[in-house]
Motif scaffolding. Structure first.
Motif, short mmCIF file in Angstrom:
data_model
loop_
_atom_site.label_atom_id
_atom_site.label_comp_id
_atom_site.label_asym_id
_atom_site.label_seq_id
_atom_site.Cartn_x
_atom_site.Cartn_y
_atom_site.Cartn_z
N SER A 263 -0.01 3.84 -1.16
CA SER A 263 1.41 4.21 -1.43
C SER A 263 2.43 3.06 -1.19
CB SER A 263 1.58 5.37 -0.50
OG SER A 263 1.54 5.26 0.85
N PRO A 265 5.91 3.38 0.73
CA PRO A 265 6.92 3.89 1.67
C PRO A 265 8.23 3.87 1.22
CG PRO A 265 5.10 3.31 2.97
CD PRO A 265 5.02 2.47 1.70
N ASN A 268 8.71 5.51 -2.36
CA ASN A 268 8.06 6.72 -2.24
C ASN A 268 7.24 6.88 -3.65
OD1 ASN A 268 7.40 9.26 -1.54
ND2 ASN A 268 9.70 10.20 -2.75
#
Length: 387
Positions: A263, A265, A268
């Motif tokens: 991922s 951050p 997103n």
């Protein structure tokens, strides 16, 4: 007068004697009453003990399942598997420093840090007057060799015609043919030297090998550099990867070509990467493996941002039990004690939390687990050891 004083003293002594005798009799009665009260209270307590004893007998006569329920628990299955999180930076699939193989002063740097470039774009040029002069000189030598070759060809054709007409001997033709071969070799030699000079001149230009991004500039315009000194850091944008530093136990559990969750951050976004490389730890440094994860899609916006690797703490079914339910044998192996079947259940401890312990088991933990100390547990431990 003396008789009267003696009489008074006798009377006072008699009064005192009777007073203290009365007081003593009074306290004796109080003590007796106190003893009676204590006896009554004792009888009452005996009655309470008898009634409680009868109550205990009733509880003991109840089924054992009630006792198991009071001193046991059920292992709680964990639906959402906890994860380990590791961080890295997105970089190009082809990431390396670029340099030139000649000495000189940088004439121009045509790019900036973070700039997007295409294949063949000029990144920097090196000022080298010697190389330019060498190219000019060898171009002149090449043109002269070609002129000599042209004259040799004409001479060979003329000699061949004169020999055919028998106006010259064959030896003259042989000399013309040899001169033609020498002139041809000289042209080839001059051409090779010219190509060498041009290739050296090309080394004064740093070109982008493919589409990518300039990650770092090590030198600027006007700097003097030696052969092989780094000028720019090139990051390819065709493919991208992230390098994570992982402990040994987790790195071994991630085989190559396995899909992992990555991922970003800051933007997103979550995607699936593939483990492509695993490097061994360096000697004398922390035992951390460098695991390379290749991203399925590349984008200029991803380069340099923080990536997060999600690794489940276990691939097995996870349960949570209280701290008092976990036990260890003499070999320091963790196990649980079944409250219903009176047997041991081997488990593996994954993590210790404030409200319990996370464990895994090869068999489903569906039966009640005892959380009472084995010292007061009615279980026959001798029989358990024999099993």
């Amino acid at each position: 007068m003396a008789v009267i004083l003696k009489t008074l003293r006798w009377l006072i002594n008699q009064v005192k004697h009777k007073f203290w005798l009365g007081m003593l009799m009074f306290f004796n009665k109080k003590v007796q009453i106190k003893h009676l009260c204590i006896s009554a209270i004792g009888l009452g307590l005996i009655g309470c003990d008898a009634s409680s004893a009868n109550t205990e007998q009733v509880v003991i006569s109840q089924p054992s399942s009630v006792i198991v329920f009071d001193h046991s628990e059920i292992a709680t299955p964990i639906k959402t598997m906890p994860e380990h999180h590791f961080f890295g930076r997105v970089q190009g699939g082809e990431s390396y420093n670029m340099a030139l193989f000649v000495d000189g002063r940088i004439e121009r740097v045509l790019v900036k840090e973070g700039q997007i470039v295409n294949s063949g774009d000029v990144l920097a040029t090196l000022y080298s007057p010697n190389l330019a002069q060498r190219v000019t000189s060898r171009e002149s030598s090449y043109e002269s060799a070609k002129a000599v070759l042209y004259q040799a060809k004409i001479q060979q054709q003329r000699s061949s015609e004169l020999v055919r007409k028998k106006l010259q001997p064959n030896a003259v033709l042989d000399d013309a043919q040899r001169a033609l071969k020498v002139a041809t070799q000289q042209v080839n030699n001059a051409l090779a030297q010219l190509e060498e000079a041009k290739n050296q001149q090309k080394e004064t230009q740093l070109l982008a090998p493919q589409a990518g991004v300039i990650g770092k500039l090590y030198s600027r315009s006007g700097d003097y550099i030696s052969a092989g000194e780094n000028i720019v850091r090139f990051e390819s944008s065709e493919t991208q990867k992230v390098v994570f530093s992982l402990p040994e136990r987790i790195a071994i559990s991630l085989p190559k070509t396995k899909n992992v969750q990555v991922s970003f951050p800051s933007i997103n976004i979550t995607t699936q990467g593939i483990v492509t490389e695993k490097s061994l730890p360096n000697l004398g440094q922390p035992a951390l493996f460098e695991v390379t994860v290749t991203l399925p899609k590349s984008s200029y916006e991803y380069l340099g941002i923080t990536a997060q690797l999600h690794v489940p703490i276990s691939n097995d079914r996870l349960y949570k039990v209280s701290h008092s339910a976990l036990r260890y044998d003499q070999s320091n192996r963790a196990y649980l004690l079944s409250a219903a079947e009176n047997n041991t259940l081997p488990v593996s401890v994954i993590a210790v939390e404030k409200d319990g312990v996370l464990i895994t088991s090869s068999t489903p933990l569906l039966q009640p687990i005892s959380r009472v100390s084995e010292i007061i547990n009615p279980l026959n431990l001798a029989a358990l050891d024999k099993r």
